[in-house]
Design a protein around this motif. Structure first.
Motif, short mmCIF file in Angstrom:
data_model
loop_
_atom_site.label_atom_id
_atom_site.label_comp_id
_atom_site.label_asym_id
_atom_site.label_seq_id
_atom_site.Cartn_x
_atom_site.Cartn_y
_atom_site.Cartn_z
N GLU A 6 0.95 -1.04 -0.06
CA GLU A 6 -0.24 -0.02 0.10
C GLU A 6 0.52 1.24 -0.17
OE1 GLU A 6 -2.58 -2.69 3.19
OE2 GLU A 6 -0.23 -2.43 3.05
N CYS A 22 -2.24 0.18 -3.90
CA CYS A 22 -2.45 -1.31 -3.19
C CYS A 22 -1.70 -1.67 -4.56
CB CYS A 22 -3.14 -1.39 -2.64
SG CYS A 22 -2.85 -3.77 -2.35
N TRP A 36 -10.47 -2.96 1.46
CA TRP A 36 -9.44 -1.83 2.40
C TRP A 36 -10.52 -2.05 3.22
CZ3 TRP A 36 -5.44 0.52 0.73
CH2 TRP A 36 -5.01 1.14 -0.18
N LEU A 80 -8.05 3.54 -3.25
CA LEU A 80 -9.84 4.00 -3.00
C LEU A 80 -9.21 5.37 -3.00
CD1 LEU A 80 -11.49 3.55 -1.21
CD2 LEU A 80 -10.27 3.26 0.90
N TYR A 93 -4.80 2.50 6.91
CA TYR A 93 -5.45 1.50 6.53
C TYR A 93 -5.00 0.20 5.46
CZ TYR A 93 -9.18 5.19 5.95
OH TYR A 93 -10.29 5.65 6.65
N CYS A 95 -5.13 -3.11 2.53
CA CYS A 95 -5.16 -3.98 1.24
C CYS A 95 -5.44 -5.44 2.00
CB CYS A 95 -4.39 -3.42 0.56
SG CYS A 95 -4.47 -4.16 -1.34
#
Length: 125
Positions: A6, A22, A36, A80, A93, A95
């Motif tokens: 990511e 990602c 995600w 995203l 965050y 992936c």
């Protein structure tokens, strides 16, 4: 084996935008799904959005209308796009990648996914 990397996190002000990327490598399955997730300190990891190899997309209610998930197959990259960010979007965050099997517990369950990236931090102030 599948690997996920990511990038794209950072610090933004409320109302700002970020795009997470990602890059996925090593997969051979024709049918797969990617997602995600995010995890804030002291909270459980929660599903944000998912992209299926059949093109279907799902979002968590708390990001509908603000976030958009997409995949560039030529670049093997999942994105995203996050718009109108709020302080409550602050989290790490992740992936994730999965193939359909006995561990299916819904698109937004972390246990459904088989491979995870290292995460990228998003901070909204």
């Amino acid at each position: 084996h599948v690997q996920l990397v990511e990038s794209g996190g950072g610090s933004v002000q409320t109302g700002g935008s970020l795009r997470l990327s990602c890059v996925v490598s090593g997969f051979t399955s024709r049918w797969y799904f990617m997602g995600w997730f995010r995890q804030a300190p002291g909270k459980e990891r929660e599903g944000v959005a998912t992209f299926d190899s059949d093109g279907s997309i799902k979002y968590a209610d708390f990001v509908k209308g603000r976030f958009s998930i997409s995949k560039d197959n030529a670049k093997n990259t999942l994105y995203l796009q996050m718009n109108r960010l709020k302080p409550e979007d602050t989290a790490m965050y992740y992936c994730a990648f999965g193939v359909y099997g006995d561990n299916w517990n819904g698109w937004n369950s972390a246990s459904t996914y088989d491979v995870w990236g290292q995460g990228t931090q998003v901070t909204v102030s």
